[in-house]
Design an enzyme around this catalytic site. Structure first.
Site, PDB file in Angstrom:
ATOM      1  N   SER A  98       0.865  -1.184   0.000  1.00 55.81           N
ATOM      2  CA  SER A  98       0.000   0.000   0.000  1.00 55.81           C
ATOM      3  C   SER A  98       0.890   1.218   0.000  1.00 55.81           C
ATOM      4  O   SER A  98       1.602   1.471   0.978  1.00 55.81           O
ATOM      5  CB  SER A  98      -0.915   0.012   1.229  1.00 55.81           C
ATOM      6  N   SER A 100       0.292   4.485   0.128  1.00 59.13           N
ATOM      7  CA  SER A 100      -0.041   5.440   1.190  1.00 59.13           C
ATOM      8  C   SER A 100       0.050   4.810   2.569  1.00 59.13           C
ATOM      9  O   SER A 100       0.303   5.491   3.565  1.00 59.13           O
ATOM     10  CB  SER A 100      -1.452   5.994   0.985  1.00 59.13           C
ATOM     11  N   GLU A 235      -7.083   6.961 -15.662  1.00 59.38           N
ATOM     12  CA  GLU A 235      -6.776   7.870 -14.557  1.00 59.38           C
ATOM     13  C   GLU A 235      -6.152   9.179 -15.019  1.00 59.38           C
ATOM     14  O   GLU A 235      -6.451  10.242 -14.472  1.00 59.38           O
ATOM     15  CB  GLU A 235      -5.850   7.182 -13.551  1.00 59.38           C
ATOM     16  N   HIS A 251     -12.690 -16.482 -28.208  1.00 62.20           N
ATOM     17  CA  HIS A 251     -13.746 -17.427 -27.885  1.00 62.20           C
ATOM     18  C   HIS A 251     -15.033 -16.750 -27.438  1.00 62.20           C
ATOM     19  O   HIS A 251     -15.972 -17.430 -27.035  1.00 62.20           O
ATOM     20  CB  HIS A 251     -13.252 -18.398 -26.805  1.00 62.20           C
ATOM     21  N   LYS A 345     -13.840   7.681  -1.834  1.00 63.09           N
ATOM     22  CA  LYS A 345     -13.194   7.453  -0.543  1.00 63.09           C
ATOM     23  C   LYS A 345     -13.824   8.303   0.551  1.00 63.09           C
ATOM     24  O   LYS A 345     -14.004   7.843   1.692  1.00 63.09           O
ATOM     25  CB  LYS A 345     -11.695   7.736  -0.659  1.00 63.09           C
TER      26      LYS A 345
END
Length: 352
Positions: A98, A100, A235, A251, A345
Site C-alpha cells: 500500500s 499510502s 486515470e 472465444h 473514498k
C-alpha cells in the site's frame, strides 16, 4: 500541438517531471530493497505467496506475478480484497503493498494475515501499514511518499523484485535491471521531447484523441502491461479504455465486433506484441486484425526489441504512461487529480 506553455497551464502538479524522474525512481527502489535485511523472513516450506494491494499499489505485484510465472516454484496470487483467500495460512507469504499505507482493503487484509499467522512483508511509505508492521514486528520496506500511487510503480515493482531475489525465490536479475534502466533513460530523450515527429507517445496520443482505445495482447508476457495501459489512460486522460487477452477473446468478444457500427468506428485498436508470444497467438492476432479492419478507426501494433523480458515490459509501460499523459494534455485535463476516486473514498469514510 503541445508546448511547454500549454503543459504548465494544465499539468498543475507537474506529472511531466514525475515521469521524467521514473528511471531515478527505479534506481532508488533497487537501492532501498538491496539494503533490507530479509534474514527474519522464513521461506522454508513456503506453499504460496499472496500479494495484497489495490490500484497503483497492486499493479507492481501483478507485474511481478506475470514476470516470474515461468520461474518461481510456488504460486503467486494477487489479492484485491478485504480478506485473504481461504487457503492462506502459516505457510503463506503475505505481501502487504500500500503506497499510502492507508488503503482500507489492504489494511484489512493485513489484519487478516496477522490473524492467520502468515509470514508477512510490507511495502509502504507509512500510514496504518507502517504502524501495524511496527506493532507486530513485521518486515517493512519503507519507500518515499509524496507521489500518486500509480506514479510509484518503480517502488512497488522493483522493491519486490529485489526482495524475491534476496529470498532466493528467483534468480538474480541485475543484468536485466541494468538493461531496463538503460532503455528507460534512452527512451526518455524521445518521450519527453515535445517535437511531434520524434515523439512516438505524442503521435499515439494524437491518434487516440476523441477515440475509444481498446488494447489487446497475449496472456503470457504483456497481460499486465495491457492492464497498465488501460488504467493509466483512465486515470490520467480521464477517458474509458478497454482491452482483452488472446486467446480468450477469440472465444467470445470477437463476435461483438458485428453490430453497433457507430461505436466500432470510434475505436482505436492497439496490439501489444512480444517476440516470445506463442506462434499460434501471433497467427490469431493476424486473423483477428482482418475482422477489426472492417470496423475500427485505426489499428496500431506496438512492441519492444529489447533483449530481456524485463526491459521489454518496462519499455512498453513507459511508452504507455507517456501516451496517457499526452492524451490528458490534448484533452485539456490535469492528469494528476482523480476526483471520482477521491469522492468515493470520502463517501466511504462517512460509513464506518
Amino acid at each position: 500541438m503541445i508546448s511547454k506553455k500549454i503543459i504548465s497551464s494544465i499539468d498543475k502538479q507537474n506529472m511531466f517531471g514525475v515521469l521524467c524522474d521514473f528511471p531515478v525512481q527505479v534506481c532508488n527502489a533497487v537501492d532501498i530493497a538491496a539494503k533490507v535485511k530479509t534474514n527474519r523472513v522464513n521461506v522454508k516450506n513456503l506453499k504460496n505467496i499472496v500479494i495484497n494491494g489495490l490500484g497503483g499499489s497492486a499493479i507492481g505485484g501483478d507485474l511481478l506475478r506475470s514476470y516470474v510465472s515461468n520461474e518461481i516454484s510456488v504460486p503467486v496470487f494477487i489479492n484485491r480484497n478485504y480478506t485473504l483467500p481461504e487457503f492462506a495460512d502459516k505457510d503463506t507469504l503475505a505481501i502487504i503493498s500500500s503506497y499510502s499505507g492507508n488503503t482500507e482493503e489492504t489494511t484489512s487484509a493485513f489484519r487478516d494475515a496477522i490473524s492467520r499467522k502468515c509470514r508477512i512483508i510490507c511495502v509502504s511509505s507509512g500510514g496504518t501499514v507502517e504502524k501495524l508492521a511496527k506493532k507486530h514486528k513485521k518486515l517493512l520496506v519503507k519507500i518515499p511518499g509524496g507521489l500518486q500511487p500509480r506514479c510509484a510503480l518503480g517502488y512497488s515493482f522493483f522493491s519486490l523484485l529485489i526482495l524475491f531475489t534476496k529470498l532466493k525465490l528467483i534468480n538474480d536479475k541485475s543484468a536485466d535491471i541494468n538493461e531496463t534502466l538503460l532503455i528507460l533513460e534512452q527512451s526518455l530523450d524521445d518521450l519527453a521531447n515535445l517535437t511531434f515527429d520524434s515523439n512516438p507517445a505524442l503521435q499515439i496520443a494524437a491518434l487516440l484523441k476523441d477515440k475509444l482505445p481498446v488494447i489487446y495482447s497475449s496472456v503470457d508476457v504483456l497481460d499486465v502491461v495491457n492492464l497498465r495501459w488501460r488504467g493509466q489512460i483512465s486515470e490520467n486522460a480521464k477517458i474509458l479504455a478497454y482491452g482483452n487477452l488472446f486467446p480468450e477473446m477469440n472465444h467470445n468478444e470477437l463476435v461483438g465486433w458485428e453490430l453497433n457500427e457507430d461505436i466500432l468506428k470510434k475505436i482505436n485498436v492497439i496490439f501489444l506484441e512480444d517476440v516470445s508470444d506463442n506462434p499460434r497467438i501471433k497467427m490469431r492476432m493476424k486473423i483477428t486484425e482482418k475482422v477489426f479492419k472492417k470496423h475500427a478507426a485505426n489499428i496500431l501494433h506496438l512492441s519492444s526489441d529489447c533483449k530481456s523480458k524485463l526491459a521489454r515490459i518496462f519499455d512498453l509501460i513507459f511508452l504507455g504512461d507517456w501516451v496517457s499523459y499526452y492524451l490528458a494534455i490534448l484533452n485539456g485535463v490535469n492528469p494528476t487529480p482523480v476526483n471520482a476516486i477521491s469522492y468515493l473514498k470520502k463517501e466511504l469514510d462517512k460509513i464506518k
